[in-house]
Scaffold this motif. Structure first.
Motif, PDB file in Angstrom:
ATOM      1  N   ASN A 284       0.970  -1.377  -0.014  1.00 57.82           N
ATOM      2  CA  ASN A 284       0.150   0.046  -0.097  1.00 57.82           C
ATOM      3  C   ASN A 284       0.872   1.358   0.064  1.00 57.82           C
ATOM      4  O   ASN A 284       0.302   2.232   0.392  1.00 57.82           O
ATOM      5  CB  ASN A 284      -0.970   0.069   1.341  1.00 57.82           C
ATOM      6  CG  ASN A 284      -2.103  -1.183   0.926  1.00 57.82           C
ATOM      7  OD1 ASN A 284      -2.142  -1.560   0.041  1.00 57.82           O
ATOM      8  ND2 ASN A 284      -2.467  -1.703   2.312  1.00 57.82           N
ATOM      9  N   GLU A 285       2.033   1.143  -0.303  1.00 59.12           N
ATOM     10  CA  GLU A 285       3.000   2.334  -0.788  1.00 59.12           C
ATOM     11  C   GLU A 285       2.825   3.019  -2.142  1.00 59.12           C
ATOM     12  O   GLU A 285       3.077   4.040  -2.352  1.00 59.12           O
ATOM     13  CB  GLU A 285       4.418   1.850  -0.507  1.00 59.12           C
ATOM     14  CG  GLU A 285       4.635   1.364   0.923  1.00 59.12           C
ATOM     15  CD  GLU A 285       5.990   0.871   1.006  1.00 59.12           C
ATOM     16  OE1 GLU A 285       6.853   0.698   0.413  1.00 59.12           O
ATOM     17  OE2 GLU A 285       6.418   0.455   2.162  1.00 59.12           O
ATOM     18  N   LEU A 286       2.217   2.289  -2.890  1.00 57.86           N
ATOM     19  CA  LEU A 286       1.854   2.818  -4.376  1.00 57.86           C
ATOM     20  C   LEU A 286       0.254   2.522  -4.483  1.00 57.86           C
ATOM     21  O   LEU A 286      -0.198   1.348  -4.551  1.00 57.86           O
ATOM     22  CB  LEU A 286       2.555   2.015  -5.339  1.00 57.86           C
ATOM     23  CG  LEU A 286       2.229   2.196  -6.808  1.00 57.86           C
ATOM     24  CD1 LEU A 286       2.213   3.817  -7.253  1.00 57.86           C
ATOM     25  CD2 LEU A 286       2.905   1.238  -8.042  1.00 57.86           C
ATOM     26  N   THR A 287      -0.423   3.733  -4.488  1.00 51.84           N
ATOM     27  CA  THR A 287      -2.070   3.497  -4.565  1.00 51.84           C
ATOM     28  C   THR A 287      -2.376   4.428  -5.711  1.00 51.84           C
ATOM     29  O   THR A 287      -3.685   4.527  -6.015  1.00 51.84           O
ATOM     30  CB  THR A 287      -2.539   4.022  -3.385  1.00 51.84           C
ATOM     31  OG1 THR A 287      -2.091   5.492  -2.999  1.00 51.84           O
ATOM     32  CG2 THR A 287      -2.371   3.038  -2.106  1.00 51.84           C
ATOM     33  N   SER A 288      -1.490   5.295  -6.314  1.00 48.16           N
ATOM     34  CA  SER A 288      -1.830   6.338  -7.275  1.00 48.16           C
ATOM     35  C   SER A 288      -1.823   5.477  -8.681  1.00 48.16           C
ATOM     36  O   SER A 288      -1.457   4.162  -8.920  1.00 48.16           O
ATOM     37  CB  SER A 288      -1.059   7.453  -7.090  1.00 48.16           C
ATOM     38  OG  SER A 288       0.263   7.138  -7.619  1.00 48.16           O
ATOM     39  N   PHE A 289      -2.133   6.390  -9.488  1.00 44.79           N
ATOM     40  CA  PHE A 289      -2.284   5.892 -10.890  1.00 44.79           C
ATOM     41  C   PHE A 289      -0.655   5.509 -11.420  1.00 44.79           C
ATOM     42  O   PHE A 289       0.138   6.363 -10.901  1.00 44.79           O
ATOM     43  CB  PHE A 289      -3.054   6.896 -12.154  1.00 44.79           C
ATOM     44  CG  PHE A 289      -2.684   8.236 -11.906  1.00 44.79           C
ATOM     45  CD1 PHE A 289      -3.395   8.850 -11.219  1.00 44.79           C
ATOM     46  CD2 PHE A 289      -1.525   8.808 -12.739  1.00 44.79           C
ATOM     47  CE1 PHE A 289      -3.201  10.497 -11.111  1.00 44.79           C
ATOM     48  CE2 PHE A 289      -1.325  10.282 -12.304  1.00 44.79           C
ATOM     49  CZ  PHE A 289      -2.207  10.935 -11.647  1.00 44.79           C
ATOM     50  N   THR A 290      -0.619   4.670 -12.489  1.00 47.58           N
ATOM     51  CA  THR A 290       0.805   4.054 -12.749  1.00 47.58           C
ATOM     52  C   THR A 290       1.590   4.730 -13.887  1.00 47.58           C
ATOM     53  O   THR A 290       2.397   4.152 -14.245  1.00 47.58           O
ATOM     54  CB  THR A 290       0.849   2.541 -12.722  1.00 47.58           C
ATOM     55  OG1 THR A 290      -0.171   2.175 -13.523  1.00 47.58           O
ATOM     56  CG2 THR A 290       0.378   2.030 -11.394  1.00 47.58           C
ATOM     57  N   SER A 291       0.890   5.576 -14.657  1.00 47.99           N
ATOM     58  CA  SER A 291       1.644   6.073 -15.971  1.00 47.99           C
ATOM     59  C   SER A 291       2.792   6.830 -15.316  1.00 47.99           C
ATOM     60  O   SER A 291       2.857   7.540 -14.406  1.00 47.99           O
ATOM     61  CB  SER A 291       0.614   7.333 -16.621  1.00 47.99           C
ATOM     62  OG  SER A 291       1.214   7.914 -17.416  1.00 47.99           O
ATOM     63  N   GLY A 292       3.900   6.358 -16.139  1.00 49.09           N
ATOM     64  CA  GLY A 292       5.203   6.959 -16.023  1.00 49.09           C
ATOM     65  C   GLY A 292       6.043   5.821 -14.575  1.00 49.09           C
ATOM     66  O   GLY A 292       7.275   6.295 -14.870  1.00 49.09           O
ATOM     67  N   GLN A 293       5.489   5.123 -14.244  1.00 48.57           N
ATOM     68  CA  GLN A 293       6.060   4.217 -13.278  1.00 48.57           C
ATOM     69  C   GLN A 293       6.835   3.127 -14.121  1.00 48.57           C
ATOM     70  O   GLN A 293       6.313   2.716 -15.120  1.00 48.57           O
ATOM     71  CB  GLN A 293       4.990   3.564 -12.307  1.00 48.57           C
ATOM     72  CG  GLN A 293       4.514   4.702 -11.245  1.00 48.57           C
ATOM     73  CD  GLN A 293       5.424   5.048 -10.302  1.00 48.57           C
ATOM     74  OE1 GLN A 293       6.699   4.662 -10.349  1.00 48.57           O
ATOM     75  NE2 GLN A 293       4.866   5.819  -9.342  1.00 48.57           N
ATOM     76  N   ALA A 294       8.125   2.845 -13.598  1.00 48.06           N
ATOM     77  CA  ALA A 294       8.662   1.625 -14.183  1.00 48.06           C
ATOM     78  C   ALA A 294       9.025   1.932 -15.828  1.00 48.06           C
ATOM     79  O   ALA A 294       8.543   0.877 -16.325  1.00 48.06           O
ATOM     80  CB  ALA A 294       8.188   0.364 -13.868  1.00 48.06           C
ATOM     81  N   PRO A 295       9.452   3.118 -16.169  1.00 47.10           N
ATOM     82  CA  PRO A 295       9.769   3.277 -17.313  1.00 47.10           C
ATOM     83  C   PRO A 295      10.183   2.016 -18.467  1.00 47.10           C
ATOM     84  O   PRO A 295      11.161   1.163 -17.952  1.00 47.10           O
ATOM     85  CB  PRO A 295      10.551   4.484 -17.493  1.00 47.10           C
ATOM     86  CG  PRO A 295      10.394   5.035 -16.170  1.00 47.10           C
ATOM     87  CD  PRO A 295      10.157   3.995 -15.289  1.00 47.10           C
ATOM     88  N   SER A 296       9.784   1.830 -19.436  1.00 45.79           N
ATOM     89  CA  SER A 296      10.129   0.734 -20.350  1.00 45.79           C
ATOM     90  C   SER A 296       9.341  -0.663 -20.091  1.00 45.79           C
ATOM     91  O   SER A 296       9.552  -1.504 -20.899  1.00 45.79           O
ATOM     92  CB  SER A 296      11.592   0.685 -20.678  1.00 45.79           C
ATOM     93  OG  SER A 296      12.187   0.179 -19.399  1.00 45.79           O
ATOM     94  N   HIS A 297       8.897  -0.665 -18.871  1.00 43.40           N
ATOM     95  CA  HIS A 297       8.281  -1.802 -18.577  1.00 43.40           C
ATOM     96  C   HIS A 297       6.716  -1.946 -19.014  1.00 43.40           C
ATOM     97  O   HIS A 297       6.059  -0.926 -18.786  1.00 43.40           O
ATOM     98  CB  HIS A 297       8.258  -2.221 -16.980  1.00 43.40           C
ATOM     99  CG  HIS A 297       9.469  -2.456 -16.441  1.00 43.40           C
ATOM    100  ND1 HIS A 297      10.665  -1.453 -16.418  1.00 43.40           N
ATOM    101  CD2 HIS A 297      10.160  -3.789 -16.054  1.00 43.40           C
ATOM    102  CE1 HIS A 297      11.725  -2.260 -15.880  1.00 43.40           C
ATOM    103  NE2 HIS A 297      11.478  -3.129 -15.746  1.00 43.40           N
ATOM    104  N   LEU A 298       6.416  -3.278 -19.238  1.00 43.94           N
ATOM    105  CA  LEU A 298       5.059  -3.347 -19.716  1.00 43.94           C
ATOM    106  C   LEU A 298       3.937  -2.969 -18.611  1.00 43.94           C
ATOM    107  O   LEU A 298       4.447  -3.455 -17.353  1.00 43.94           O
ATOM    108  CB  LEU A 298       4.589  -4.662 -20.256  1.00 43.94           C
ATOM    109  CG  LEU A 298       4.893  -4.992 -21.495  1.00 43.94           C
ATOM    110  CD1 LEU A 298       4.464  -6.522 -21.920  1.00 43.94           C
ATOM    111  CD2 LEU A 298       4.559  -4.038 -22.492  1.00 43.94           C
ATOM    112  N   GLN A 299       2.850  -2.339 -18.651  1.00 39.64           N
ATOM    113  CA  GLN A 299       1.871  -2.492 -17.643  1.00 39.64           C
ATOM    114  C   GLN A 299       0.632  -3.393 -18.217  1.00 39.64           C
ATOM    115  O   GLN A 299       0.155  -3.390 -19.579  1.00 39.64           O
ATOM    116  CB  GLN A 299       1.420  -1.036 -17.364  1.00 39.64           C
ATOM    117  CG  GLN A 299       2.746  -0.348 -16.807  1.00 39.64           C
ATOM    118  CD  GLN A 299       2.227   0.951 -16.093  1.00 39.64           C
ATOM    119  OE1 GLN A 299       1.178   1.215 -15.730  1.00 39.64           O
ATOM    120  NE2 GLN A 299       3.242   1.810 -15.733  1.00 39.64           N
TER     121      GLN A 299
END
Length: 309
Positions: free
Chosen positions: A37-52
């Protein structure tokens, strides 16, 4: 740690937005953070170059029809992987020829908690939205499916000097229900495409089409663009998306105020919220779960792994 993102364009004021979300470098880091529960916001831009990935979890009796739905509608519903067996929330069976191992898609996985937030449906009606995990709802009969997400080509757009505005401004992408019918499959009938929208300058559209064309596993090339696309898609109000944040023009005004402006042209892609919309229309019995729109499952495999040249 807070960062400041600045969007500047010729002939418009500079728009500066402070972003306070923590940034994660890998899919595993993002999943572990969501689990805690340390990441609860939207994930655009997270872990660049990794598939979502979009997540949809169904009772097993609907699994075959859902696979058929994806096969018949590959643009809005590109199927990446599914649970190895009903009830399994840790191991994946890959549907990607380029990444045949489910462990390569995502290892150290808990599908019940590794999205930042989830939605829960009961008998095709939304029961809870934005819950932190779905452990209390998961049963040995549930089958999870991962659908490609258009966030997965945003790194390529950024590398080309074309960052999506919602990413730069720390907002969620705008998503709309359309009038374009899905090809039906079994119990899944009567539903329509959901699309995501990113505004760009009209002159940049050919380059954007070329960049995203090879990402077939994550919706591929944009399917419509321009102000006349609103009518073609059946979107009544660009400023009133069904999911995500209302889009903004380059100077921060509502995008709808820029109707006809070639510096602010809406560009639309297929969207993996489509399966959740299909569930709502299908009248399924029992408990169905999915990611909360914009809060994706971040994977281990890379965008380049699935890029079709």
């Amino acid at each position: 740690m807070a960062t400041v993102n600045t969007l500047t364009t010729k002939g418009h004021p500079t728009l500066t937005v402070e972003a306070s979300k923590r940034e994660f470098k890998t899919g595993l880091e993002a999943r572990i953070a969501a689990r805690a529960n340390e990441l609860t916001s939207f994930t655009s831009g997270q872990a660049p170059s990794h598939l979502q990935a979009n997540l949809i979890v169904l009772p097993s009796r609907y699994a075959a029809d859902f696979r058929d739905l994806c096969a018949r509608n590959p643009v809005p519903c590109p199927l990446l992987a599914e649970s190895c067996v009903p009830g399994d929330f840790e191991k994946l069976k890959s549907h990607l020829q380029a990444v045949p191992s489910g462990d390569k898609i995502a290892a150290d996985l808990d599908l019940r908690s590794d999205c930042p937030r989830f939605n829960v449906y009961e008998d095709s009606k939304l029961k809870e939205d934005g819950v932190l995990d779905i452990k209390s709802y998961w049963t040995p009969d549930h089958v999870a499916f991962l659908i490609g997400c258009s966030y997965s080509f945003e790194s390529a757009l950024c590398s080309a000097g074309l960052p999506p505005r919602h990413f730069v401004m720390n907002r969620n992408v705008a998503m709309y229900r359309t009038s374009i019918p899905l090809n039906p499959a079994g119990v899944f009938t009567g539903s329509t495409y959901v699309v995501s929208m990113r505004p760009y300058k009209k002159v940049d559209v050919p380059k954007i089409r070329a960049i995203t064309r090879g990402y077939l596993a994550t919706h591929g090339e944009c399917l419509a663009w321009g102000w006349d696309a609103l009518r073609k898609l059946g979107i009544d109000d660009i400023d009133n998306p069904q999911w995500g944040d209302a889009p903004l023009a380059l100077d921060g005004r509502p995008l709808g105020q820029m109707m006809g402006d070639e510096e602010n042209v809406p560009v639309f892609w297929g969207c993996g919220v489509t399966p959740q919309e299909a569930v709502m229309r299908a009248g399924l019995e029992g408990t169905v779960m999915g990611h909360a729109p914009g809060r994706m499952l971040v994977l281990d495999c890379l965008e380049e792994d699935i890029l079709v040249q």
